[in-house]
Write a protein that holds these residues in place. Structure first.
Motif, PDB file in Angstrom:
ATOM      1  N   SER A   2       0.842  -1.192   0.000  1.00  0.00           N
ATOM      2  CA  SER A   2       0.000   0.000   0.000  1.00  0.00           C
ATOM      3  C   SER A   2       0.874   1.238   0.000  1.00  0.00           C
ATOM      4  O   SER A   2       2.081   1.179   0.227  1.00  0.00           O
ATOM      5  N   LYS A   3       0.258   2.389  -0.235  1.00  0.00           N
ATOM      6  CA  LYS A   3       1.012   3.639  -0.294  1.00  0.00           C
ATOM      7  C   LYS A   3       1.678   3.956   1.037  1.00  0.00           C
ATOM      8  O   LYS A   3       2.787   4.477   1.083  1.00  0.00           O
ATOM      9  N   GLY A   4       1.025   3.650   2.135  1.00  0.00           N
ATOM     10  CA  GLY A   4       1.591   3.928   3.455  1.00  0.00           C
ATOM     11  C   GLY A   4       2.840   3.121   3.719  1.00  0.00           C
ATOM     12  O   GLY A   4       3.831   3.621   4.237  1.00  0.00           O
ATOM     13  N   GLU A  10      10.490   3.918   2.200  1.00  0.00           N
ATOM     14  CA  GLU A  10      11.382   4.945   1.657  1.00  0.00           C
ATOM     15  C   GLU A  10      12.090   5.694   2.782  1.00  0.00           C
ATOM     16  O   GLU A  10      13.282   5.974   2.699  1.00  0.00           O
ATOM     17  N   ILE A  11      11.387   6.012   3.837  1.00  0.00           N
ATOM     18  CA  ILE A  11      11.987   6.710   4.977  1.00  0.00           C
ATOM     19  C   ILE A  11      13.035   5.824   5.643  1.00  0.00           C
ATOM     20  O   ILE A  11      14.124   6.286   5.987  1.00  0.00           O
ATOM     21  N   VAL A  15      17.060   6.700   6.059  1.00  0.00           N
ATOM     22  CA  VAL A  15      17.742   6.680   7.354  1.00  0.00           C
ATOM     23  C   VAL A  15      18.938   5.736   7.303  1.00  0.00           C
ATOM     24  O   VAL A  15      20.029   6.061   7.781  1.00  0.00           O
ATOM     25  N   ASN A  16      18.767   4.566   6.700  1.00  0.00           N
ATOM     26  CA  ASN A  16      19.873   3.619   6.584  1.00  0.00           C
ATOM     27  C   ASN A  16      21.007   4.200   5.756  1.00  0.00           C
ATOM     28  O   ASN A  16      22.186   4.031   6.094  1.00  0.00           O
ATOM     29  N   ASN A  17      20.692   4.903   4.679  1.00  0.00           N
ATOM     30  CA  ASN A  17      21.725   5.528   3.853  1.00  0.00           C
ATOM     31  C   ASN A  17      22.450   6.615   4.619  1.00  0.00           C
ATOM     32  O   ASN A  17      23.668   6.763   4.508  1.00  0.00           O
ATOM     33  N   MET A  18      21.711   7.395   5.424  1.00  0.00           N
ATOM     34  CA  MET A  18      22.343   8.443   6.216  1.00  0.00           C
ATOM     35  C   MET A  18      23.288   7.845   7.254  1.00  0.00           C
ATOM     36  O   MET A  18      24.372   8.364   7.488  1.00  0.00           O
ATOM     37  N   GLN A  19      22.899   6.736   7.872  1.00  0.00           N
ATOM     38  CA  GLN A  19      23.739   6.095   8.875  1.00  0.00           C
ATOM     39  C   GLN A  19      25.015   5.552   8.248  1.00  0.00           C
ATOM     40  O   GLN A  19      26.083   5.622   8.834  1.00  0.00           O
TER      41      GLN A  19
END
Length: 53
Positions: A2-4, A10-11, A15-19
């Protein structure tokens, strides 16, 4: 999915990429210096410039 669930995934990916990109580089932190000779990398107790009696 679903869209949710897609938005949450995606969030989580962002966050994983930022870490991964925010690793701490210890070479940029100031090192503690020896109180006797003032050089970094060792402490007063193990100062190579001091002769033990």
């Amino acid at each position: 999915m679903s869209k949710g669930k897609t938005a949450v995934q995606e969030i989580i990916n962002q966050v994983n990429n930022m870490q991964e990109n925010c690793t701490v580089d210890t070479s940029l932190r100031p090192q503690r210096k020896c109180l006797l000779c003032g050089t970094p990398g060792h402490y007063q107790k193990k100062c190579p410039g001091v002769k033990e009696n």
